[in-house]
Design a protein around this motif. Structure first.
Motif, PDB file in Angstrom:
ATOM      1  N   ILE A 114      -9.238  66.298  38.734  1.00 39.47           N
ATOM      2  CA  ILE A 114     -10.612  66.614  39.117  1.00 39.47           C
ATOM      3  C   ILE A 114     -10.709  66.642  40.631  1.00 39.47           C
ATOM      4  O   ILE A 114     -10.300  65.699  41.306  1.00 39.47           O
ATOM      5  CB  ILE A 114     -11.608  65.570  38.553  1.00 39.47           C
ATOM      6  CG1 ILE A 114     -11.839  65.804  37.066  1.00 39.47           C
ATOM      7  CG2 ILE A 114     -12.934  65.627  39.295  1.00 39.47           C
ATOM      8  CD1 ILE A 114     -12.911  64.937  36.449  1.00 39.47           C
ATOM      9  N   ASP A 115     -11.253  67.725  41.140  1.00 35.41           N
ATOM     10  CA  ASP A 115     -11.575  67.823  42.558  1.00 35.41           C
ATOM     11  C   ASP A 115     -12.858  67.018  42.769  1.00 35.41           C
ATOM     12  O   ASP A 115     -13.910  67.364  42.208  1.00 35.41           O
ATOM     13  CB  ASP A 115     -11.790  69.296  42.921  1.00 35.41           C
ATOM     14  CG  ASP A 115     -12.296  69.514  44.337  1.00 35.41           C
ATOM     15  OD1 ASP A 115     -12.588  68.527  45.055  1.00 35.41           O
ATOM     16  OD2 ASP A 115     -12.388  70.683  44.732  1.00 35.41           O
ATOM     17  N   PRO A 116     -12.808  65.928  43.557  1.00 35.08           N
ATOM     18  CA  PRO A 116     -14.006  65.109  43.765  1.00 35.08           C
ATOM     19  C   PRO A 116     -15.186  65.877  44.359  1.00 35.08           C
ATOM     20  O   PRO A 116     -16.327  65.440  44.250  1.00 35.08           O
ATOM     21  CB  PRO A 116     -13.537  64.012  44.726  1.00 35.08           C
ATOM     22  CG  PRO A 116     -12.061  63.944  44.535  1.00 35.08           C
ATOM     23  CD  PRO A 116     -11.630  65.355  44.210  1.00 35.08           C
ATOM     24  N   GLY A 117     -14.947  67.039  44.937  1.00 37.34           N
ATOM     25  CA  GLY A 117     -16.029  67.861  45.465  1.00 37.34           C
ATOM     26  C   GLY A 117     -16.785  68.631  44.394  1.00 37.34           C
ATOM     27  O   GLY A 117     -17.777  69.300  44.684  1.00 37.34           O
ATOM     28  N   LYS A 118     -16.341  68.532  43.139  1.00 39.37           N
ATOM     29  CA  LYS A 118     -16.987  69.253  42.043  1.00 39.37           C
ATOM     30  C   LYS A 118     -17.702  68.325  41.067  1.00 39.37           C
ATOM     31  O   LYS A 118     -18.132  68.739  39.998  1.00 39.37           O
ATOM     32  CB  LYS A 118     -15.954  70.090  41.286  1.00 39.37           C
ATOM     33  CG  LYS A 118     -15.372  71.216  42.142  1.00 39.37           C
ATOM     34  CD  LYS A 118     -14.436  72.074  41.330  1.00 39.37           C
ATOM     35  CE  LYS A 118     -13.890  73.208  42.147  1.00 39.37           C
ATOM     36  NZ  LYS A 118     -14.803  74.320  42.280  1.00 39.37           N
ATOM     37  N   ILE A 119     -17.837  67.051  41.471  1.00 37.68           N
ATOM     38  CA  ILE A 119     -18.518  66.070  40.629  1.00 37.68           C
ATOM     39  C   ILE A 119     -19.255  65.109  41.545  1.00 37.68           C
ATOM     40  O   ILE A 119     -18.783  64.788  42.633  1.00 37.68           O
ATOM     41  CB  ILE A 119     -17.514  65.352  39.685  1.00 37.68           C
ATOM     42  CG1 ILE A 119     -18.241  64.513  38.644  1.00 37.68           C
ATOM     43  CG2 ILE A 119     -16.496  64.552  40.480  1.00 37.68           C
ATOM     44  CD1 ILE A 119     -17.339  64.062  37.485  1.00 37.68           C
ATOM     45  N   LYS A 120     -20.435  64.695  41.103  1.00 40.07           N
ATOM     46  CA  LYS A 120     -21.256  63.794  41.912  1.00 40.07           C
ATOM     47  C   LYS A 120     -21.726  62.661  41.010  1.00 40.07           C
ATOM     48  O   LYS A 120     -22.250  62.903  39.921  1.00 40.07           O
ATOM     49  CB  LYS A 120     -22.443  64.581  42.473  1.00 40.07           C
ATOM     50  CG  LYS A 120     -23.023  64.031  43.728  1.00 40.07           C
ATOM     51  CD  LYS A 120     -23.942  65.065  44.385  1.00 40.07           C
ATOM     52  CE  LYS A 120     -24.242  64.642  45.789  1.00 40.07           C
ATOM     53  NZ  LYS A 120     -25.003  65.648  46.531  1.00 40.07           N
ATOM     54  N   PHE A 121     -21.510  61.422  41.465  1.00 31.47           N
ATOM     55  CA  PHE A 121     -21.848  60.232  40.687  1.00 31.47           C
ATOM     56  C   PHE A 121     -23.102  59.568  41.236  1.00 31.47           C
ATOM     57  O   PHE A 121     -23.338  59.560  42.440  1.00 31.47           O
ATOM     58  CB  PHE A 121     -20.682  59.241  40.722  1.00 31.47           C
ATOM     59  CG  PHE A 121     -19.459  59.746  40.024  1.00 31.47           C
ATOM     60  CD1 PHE A 121     -19.292  59.562  38.655  1.00 31.47           C
ATOM     61  CD2 PHE A 121     -18.479  60.435  40.724  1.00 31.47           C
ATOM     62  CE1 PHE A 121     -18.170  60.048  38.004  1.00 31.47           C
ATOM     63  CE2 PHE A 121     -17.353  60.915  40.085  1.00 31.47           C
ATOM     64  CZ  PHE A 121     -17.201  60.721  38.722  1.00 31.47           C
ATOM     65  N   PHE A 122     -23.877  58.973  40.320  1.00 26.81           N
ATOM     66  CA  PHE A 122     -25.139  58.329  40.680  1.00 26.81           C
ATOM     67  C   PHE A 122     -25.225  56.948  40.052  1.00 26.81           C
ATOM     68  O   PHE A 122     -24.824  56.762  38.910  1.00 26.81           O
ATOM     69  CB  PHE A 122     -26.332  59.150  40.168  1.00 26.81           C
ATOM     70  CG  PHE A 122     -26.303  60.568  40.624  1.00 26.81           C
ATOM     71  CD1 PHE A 122     -26.804  60.930  41.860  1.00 26.81           C
ATOM     72  CD2 PHE A 122     -25.747  61.554  39.819  1.00 26.81           C
ATOM     73  CE1 PHE A 122     -26.761  62.250  42.279  1.00 26.81           C
ATOM     74  CE2 PHE A 122     -25.701  62.869  40.234  1.00 26.81           C
ATOM     75  CZ  PHE A 122     -26.206  63.215  41.471  1.00 26.81           C
ATOM     76  N   ILE A 123     -25.780  56.027  40.809  1.00 28.01           N
ATOM     77  CA  ILE A 123     -26.124  54.726  40.236  1.00 28.01           C
ATOM     78  C   ILE A 123     -27.634  54.742  40.039  1.00 28.01           C
ATOM     79  O   ILE A 123     -28.392  55.108  40.942  1.00 28.01           O
ATOM     80  CB  ILE A 123     -25.653  53.548  41.110  1.00 28.01           C
ATOM     81  CG1 ILE A 123     -25.855  52.237  40.366  1.00 28.01           C
ATOM     82  CG2 ILE A 123     -26.296  53.550  42.483  1.00 28.01           C
ATOM     83  CD1 ILE A 123     -25.043  51.080  40.901  1.00 28.01           C
TER      84      ILE A 123
END
Length: 185
Positions: A114-123
């Motif tokens: 996974i390219d970390p630039g193509k996923i966004k994580f939220f708390i």
């Protein structure tokens, strides 16, 4: 007005919105139901911890986490551009997908798929009870816009609010330069 409230809509905070959770934020709306309420994620407010600090199973350091909102700060959520890799996700708009199998995401991150630039994580997340978001729209707390993947995944978080307004045309572009507190002008 509420007919525009659909998955993938952006809620851009009015320049003078004073709520500290939402001042100068952009919220990606994930769900809106007239009878049950709405929820989404603040996409431009960086959280102080990284994903590997919150989820010890993640071996890749420095993946940012964003403050999704003040509700259920013990939960992690994600949006992405990877429906072909992550099962169970829901399309919000073309190129913007929400959720999916988290165990699969962990495996894909740890294996470098996974390219970390193509996923966004939220708390946490942002939530509104029945009628609450519609009332905030009547009060002009939010400006509605269509979400787009470039803005969500490529734009630097400190620029998202201003770029969102500028993308809406000249009348809104001026608002991007309004002072936080006009009384100090």
């Amino acid at each position: 007005m509420s007919s525009n409230l659909m998955p993938g809509t952006l809620l851009i905070a009015d320049p003078f919105l004073k709520d500290p959770n939402f001042a100068r934020t952009v919220v990606l709306l994930c769900e809106h139901q007239e009878e049950q309420g709405s929820f989404g994620f603040v996409i431009n407010k960086l959280f102080e911890q990284t994903l590997s600090e919150l989820i010890p199973d993640i071996s890749l350091p420095n993946i940012p986490v964003y403050f999704g909102g003040p509700v259920q700060l013990d939960t992690i959520h994600f949006v992405h551009e990877l429906p072909h890799l992550i099962e169970g996700s829901m399309q919000l708009r073309p190129g913007i997908h929400w959720g999916g199998r988290f165990d699969q995401v962990v495996t894909l991150i740890n294996s470098g798929q996974i390219d970390p630039g193509k996923i966004k994580f939220f708390i946490g997340y942002s939530g509104w009870n029945t009628g609450q978001l519609q009332q905030e729209l009547k009060e002009k707390s939010w400006i509605l816009s269509e979400g787009n993947a470039r803005l969500i995944f490529k734009e630097a978080e400190q620029d998202i609010w201003k770029v969102s307004l500028r993308n809406m045309g000249q009348d809104f572009a001026m608002m991007a330069n309004f002072p936080i507190d006009p009384s100090l002008n």
